[in-house]
Design an enzyme around this catalytic site. Structure first.
Site, PDB file in Angstrom:
ATOM      1  N   ARG A 108       4.430  -1.859   5.617  1.00 42.41           N
ATOM      2  CA  ARG A 108       5.377  -0.751   5.746  1.00 42.41           C
ATOM      3  C   ARG A 108       5.550   0.020   4.425  1.00 42.41           C
ATOM      4  O   ARG A 108       5.395   1.235   4.383  1.00 42.41           O
ATOM      5  CB  ARG A 108       6.725  -1.346   6.135  1.00 42.41           C
ATOM      6  CG  ARG A 108       7.584  -0.522   6.999  1.00 42.41           C
ATOM      7  CD  ARG A 108       8.761  -1.389   7.403  1.00 42.41           C
ATOM      8  NE  ARG A 108       8.293  -2.588   8.092  1.00 42.41           N
ATOM      9  CZ  ARG A 108       8.229  -2.690   9.410  1.00 42.41           C
ATOM     10  NH1 ARG A 108       8.622  -1.698  10.177  1.00 42.41           N
ATOM     11  NH2 ARG A 108       7.778  -3.788   9.968  1.00 42.41           N
ATOM     12  N   THR A 109       5.844  -0.705   3.362  1.00 46.67           N
ATOM     13  CA  THR A 109       6.079  -0.055   2.068  1.00 46.67           C
ATOM     14  C   THR A 109       4.812   0.627   1.567  1.00 46.67           C
ATOM     15  O   THR A 109       4.847   1.746   1.066  1.00 46.67           O
ATOM     16  CB  THR A 109       6.551  -1.097   1.027  1.00 46.67           C
ATOM     17  OG1 THR A 109       7.666  -1.799   1.568  1.00 46.67           O
ATOM     18  CG2 THR A 109       6.960  -0.446  -0.261  1.00 46.67           C
ATOM     19  N   LYS A 161     -10.128 -14.420  -9.039  1.00 45.32           N
ATOM     20  CA  LYS A 161     -11.088 -14.988  -9.991  1.00 45.32           C
ATOM     21  C   LYS A 161     -10.395 -15.337 -11.300  1.00 45.32           C
ATOM     22  O   LYS A 161     -11.044 -15.630 -12.295  1.00 45.32           O
ATOM     23  CB  LYS A 161     -12.219 -13.991 -10.267  1.00 45.32           C
ATOM     24  CG  LYS A 161     -13.053 -13.646  -9.046  1.00 45.32           C
ATOM     25  CD  LYS A 161     -14.134 -12.623  -9.413  1.00 45.32           C
ATOM     26  CE  LYS A 161     -14.606 -11.855  -8.200  1.00 45.32           C
ATOM     27  NZ  LYS A 161     -14.857 -10.445  -8.512  1.00 45.32           N
ATOM     28  N   ARG A 205       3.358  -4.230  -5.727  1.00 43.15           N
ATOM     29  CA  ARG A 205       4.075  -5.244  -4.957  1.00 43.15           C
ATOM     30  C   ARG A 205       3.495  -6.580  -5.390  1.00 43.15           C
ATOM     31  O   ARG A 205       2.270  -6.732  -5.471  1.00 43.15           O
ATOM     32  CB  ARG A 205       3.819  -5.026  -3.470  1.00 43.15           C
ATOM     33  CG  ARG A 205       4.308  -6.160  -2.589  1.00 43.15           C
ATOM     34  CD  ARG A 205       5.707  -5.891  -2.124  1.00 43.15           C
ATOM     35  NE  ARG A 205       6.130  -6.787  -1.074  1.00 43.15           N
ATOM     36  CZ  ARG A 205       7.171  -6.524  -0.314  1.00 43.15           C
ATOM     37  NH1 ARG A 205       7.849  -5.397  -0.453  1.00 43.15           N
ATOM     38  NH2 ARG A 205       7.539  -7.373   0.595  1.00 43.15           N
ATOM     39  N   HIS A 228      13.758  -4.357  -5.341  1.00 41.26           N
ATOM     40  CA  HIS A 228      12.984  -3.448  -4.496  1.00 41.26           C
ATOM     41  C   HIS A 228      13.743  -2.120  -4.516  1.00 41.26           C
ATOM     42  O   HIS A 228      14.354  -1.727  -3.535  1.00 41.26           O
ATOM     43  CB  HIS A 228      12.908  -4.034  -3.077  1.00 41.26           C
ATOM     44  CG  HIS A 228      11.908  -3.351  -2.186  1.00 41.26           C
ATOM     45  ND1 HIS A 228      11.096  -2.324  -2.603  1.00 41.26           N
ATOM     46  CD2 HIS A 228      11.605  -3.560  -0.887  1.00 41.26           C
ATOM     47  CE1 HIS A 228      10.331  -1.940  -1.584  1.00 41.26           C
ATOM     48  NE2 HIS A 228      10.621  -2.671  -0.528  1.00 41.26           N
TER      49      HIS A 228
END
Ligand code: ZN
Lengths: 307, 156
Positions: free
Chosen positions: A55-56, A84, A105, A133
């Site tokens: 969504r974001t 890695k 994120r 957020h």
């Protein structure tokens, strides 16, 4: 003091003054009224999602494209060199060479602030673990202002998981600027943590704690619902005992004020019944839609194209 | 600190530094963090000594070494009540209290296991918050606040 957003990192709602918040909301309102399809032409967004949040991510990428900009990035950490063993610092340093602004994120708390140390391009925090957020909070404030025609002196109920829910902590923090009265509705085990309620008290916020939506429904302008996760309860029986007190149905809305509006950061599970969608109180889909304009405003501001 | 009390507890040093009124249990950590035992310096530690002011306290003596105030302040969060006595020829030449800096860098391990500072090769950074008599610290990265008792580990 005039606020300059150009090249500024958007990391935590605690760094937003009242004037900052109002500036973002004002630009979001203008962008909702009139599109700016060439505002960010030639600019590139680096979209770095170390943890999935469809969504974001889609909302930011859509915002960038609506303003005429391009998007690069990754949505799946398995596809990056993080697996890695590359450090967050190195990954961001490299992306900042390709992009003009970066959205991040990450599952670790403080990851966005660390990313900001690696990049000379503005970083926008799209969620760092349980920490912050900020763009969600700005969307909440924009939606509240839009549906109530004001932000000052509102009665706001925050409902659900107030202990672990970062969304409600940030919203409560931001509402401090606007003289809100808060009604904190949660099962005892999930009430606001002591540190958060102490901060509210120190800032002179009026608030009270409640166990059911019924207790507060007739008093509030905004009912902000969040999800209660079963796994937060040690004993599943404790969850069974409280869960029905936190499910909103039309039956509970009988005593609502006419101007009441219901917000929810979505996705919902069972705490908000679909029958509520058809009532005039439902504002959560509009809230999700507003994400686009608030994020457009932030991109325009940090890239120096909005003043 | 009364001189008699001090002399009873630990033998006097001719010259060097006495760190007094250290919170009980913190002396070994401070010696380690300040690297006081390096280069064959003679270090004497008293632990859980009776103290009128604190109930129990630790005490550290380092011979032939003058601890600079900025070094002492670096670890002040572990011993906020500490007194530093610089000794020359068995006499106190200079005496000062530690003061906790407003920003503590590269010292505290963030107690939050989900904090980015515990997963990346990087320093830690904490702001100090004074709450009346006590001091709390707030992580620059994960934004969590911790009391002194919640800090369990330090970076060497
Ligand atoms: Zn931390």
């Amino acid at each position: 003091m005039p606020t300059n957003f150009r090249n500024r990192d958007i990391l935590s709602i605690s760094e937003f003054s009242k004037a900052d918040i109002l500036k973002v909301l004002e630009h979001a309102q203008r962008l909702k009224a009139a599109r700016r399809p060439t505002l960010l032409q030639g600019q590139v967004l680096g979209s770095c999602f170390f943890e999935p949040s469809t969504r974001t991510r889609l909302s930011f990428e859509s915002a960038m494209q609506h303003l005429g900009g391009g998007v690069i990035g990754f949505a799946d950490p398995n596809a990056t060199s993080t697996k890695k063993g590359e450090t967050l610092y190195d990954t961001i340093k490299i992306v900042s060479g390709y992009a003009d602004v970066i959205t991040i994120r990450h599952y670790l708390e403080g990851a966005a602030r660390r990313a900001a140390e690696a990049s000379d391009k503005p970083i926008i925090n799209c969620g760092d673990g349980a920490n912050q957020h900020p763009t969600q909070t700005l969307i909440d404030l924009f939606t509240i202002a839009e549906c109530q025609k004001k932000l000052n002196r509102l009665n706001v109920a925050l409902v659900g998981d107030l202990k672990y829910g970062r969304t409600v902590h940030s919203l409560a923090q931001a509402l401090v600027h606007f003289n809100a009265t808060l009604y904190l509705v949660a099962p005892d085990a999930l009430q606001l943590p002591t540190q958060a309620s102490r901060e509210l008290r120190e800032q002179g916020v009026r608030f009270s704690c409640h166990r059911t939506i019924e207790e507060v429904i007739a008093k509030v302008d905004i009912l902000y619902l969040t999800r209660i996760q079963e796994e937060r309860f040690g004993d599943p029986l404790d969850y069974e005992r409280v869960k029905n007190a936190f499910v909103l149905s039309n039956k509970q809305l009988g005593r609502a004020r006419p101007n009441l509006r219901i917000l929810h950061p979505l996705p919902r599970v069972h705490e908000l019944l679909p029958e509520v969608d058809a009532t005039p109180y439902a504002q959560y889909f509009e809230q999700a839609h507003n994400g686009l304009f608030v994020r457009e405003a932030l991109l325009g501001l940090v890239l120096g194209k909005l003043k | 600190m009364s001189t008699i009390e001090q002399q009873l507890q630990v033998s006097a040093i001719k010259s060097g530094t006495v760190i007094d009124h250290v919170r009980a249990g913190q002396a070994l950590t401070i010696v380690r963090l300040l690297n006081l035992a390096a280069q064959h310096k003679t270090v004497t530690i008293g632990m859980n000594l009776p103290s009128r002011k604190m109930g129990h306290k630790d005490l550290i003596k380092v011979a032939n070494y003058e601890l600079p105030p900025e070094e002492a302040n670096r670890v002040a969060i572990l011993a906020p009540d500490a007194d530093i006595n610089i000794i020359a020829n068995y006499k106190i030449k200079n005496k000062f209290k530690v003061s906790i800096p407003s920003l503590i860098e590269r010292l505290i391990v963030c107690p939050n296991p989900h904090c980015v500072s515990n997963h990346e090769p990087m320093g830690s950074k904490f702001a100090t918050l004074h709450r009346g008599e006590t001091v709390a610290v707030r992580c620059w990265y994960c934004e969590k606040t911790f009391t002194q008792d919640e800090i369990v580990d330090y970076r060497v």
